[in-house]
Enzyme design. Structure first.
Site, short mmCIF file in Angstrom:
data_model
loop_
_atom_site.label_atom_id
_atom_site.label_comp_id
_atom_site.label_asym_id
_atom_site.label_seq_id
_atom_site.Cartn_x
_atom_site.Cartn_y
_atom_site.Cartn_z
N HIS A 17 2.62 0.27 4.59
CA HIS A 17 4.00 0.41 4.54
C HIS A 17 4.44 1.85 3.86
CE1 HIS A 17 3.85 -3.70 2.63
NE2 HIS A 17 4.57 -3.77 3.72
N LYS A 41 6.13 -18.64 -3.95
CA LYS A 41 5.16 -19.23 -4.99
C LYS A 41 4.12 -18.53 -5.44
CE LYS A 41 6.58 -24.00 -4.83
NZ LYS A 41 6.47 -25.23 -4.20
N ARG A 90 2.79 -4.05 13.72
CA ARG A 90 1.42 -4.27 13.84
C ARG A 90 0.69 -4.62 15.18
NH1 ARG A 90 0.59 -6.79 8.25
NH2 ARG A 90 2.46 -8.02 9.09
N SER A 127 -0.01 -7.26 2.94
CA SER A 127 0.10 -7.67 1.51
C SER A 127 -0.48 -8.88 1.53
CB SER A 127 1.55 -7.66 1.33
OG SER A 127 1.95 -6.28 1.25
#
Ligand code: PNS
Length: 165
Positions: A17, A41, A90, A127
Site C-alpha cells: 500500500h 467481522k 497485483r 492485508s
C-alpha cells in the site's frame, strides 16, 4: 491542482500500500488516502486505528492527507474535488475485480480510476494474508512498516490473551 484518492480498508496498511501511496504522491499535487469505514467481522483494527497508523507512516509525504470515509467513494471524491481514484494492481485477479468497480464509479459520478502495477516485491502481499499469518504466530515484519508490524503483533497477542481460558 491535480487530486487523487488512494482508497482501501488498510487493515493493516502494508508495504505494498505504502509503495502505491508514495508513487501516487509523485504523480499528483494532492493525495488523500481514504480509509473505508466498513467493519468486516474479522477486522484486526478499527477504522480510527487504521487512520492513525496511516497518518504515522505517511507523515513524511507532505502532499498526502489521510481521511476516513463512509458510503460511496465517488461521493467522497465529488465532495472534495478529487478527479482520480488510484488503485494498485497485483494480479489479473485484482484487475477483474477492480475493473468492475472502476467502471461502476465512472458510471456513477464520472470519476476515473488509474491502476498502478504493484512493485514486484510486494505482489504477493495482502492485508488479509498478513492477518492470517500474524494470527498463526508467523513473522509479518517484512511486509509492514515497523510501527504497523509492532501494533499488529500487539493486537494479535491481545486477542489471544482475551481468548485464553
Ligand atoms: O482495500 P479494499 O478492501 O480493496 O478496499 C475496498 C474499498 C474500500 C476501496 C471499496 O470497497 C470501496 O470503494 N468502498 C466504498 C463503497 C463504494 O463506493 N462501493 C461501490 C464501489 S463500485
Amino acid at each position: 491542482m491535480s487530486r487523487a484518492v488512494c482508497p482501501g480498508s488498510f487493515d493493516p496498511v502494508t508495504n505494498g500500500h505504502l509503495d502505491v501511496i508514495e508513487r501516487t504522491a509523485g504523480l499528483f499535487d494532492e493525495v488523500v488516502v481514504a480509509v473505508g469505514h466498513n467493519m468486516a467481522k474479522n477486522a484486526l483494527f478499527t477504522p480510527e486505528e487504521r487512520h492513525a497508523m496511516l497518518e504515522e507512516v505517511c507523515a513524511d509525504l507532505p502532499n498526502v492527507a489521510v481521511s476516513l470515509f463512509r458510503g460511496l467513494l465517488v461521493e467522497f471524491c465529488t465532495e472534495r474535488g478529487i478527479e482520480v481514484i488510484v488503485k494498485g494492481l497485483r494480479s489479473a485477479a485484482d484487475f477483474d475485480y477492480e475493473l468492475q468497480m472502476a467502471q461502476m464509479n465512472r458510471q456513477l459520478r464520472g470519476v476515473d480510476t488509474v491502476f498502478l502495477p504493484t512493485a514486484p516485491q510486494w505482489s504477493y502481499v495482502s492485508s488479509s494474508l498478513v492477518r492470517e499469518v500474524a494470527g498463526l504466530d508467523g513473522d509479518v515484519a517484512a511486509f509492514l512498516p515497523p510501527v504497523v508490524a509492532e501494533r499488529t503483533r500487539g493486537r494479535v497477542a491481545e486477542r489471544k490473551g482475551s481468548q485464553s481460558p
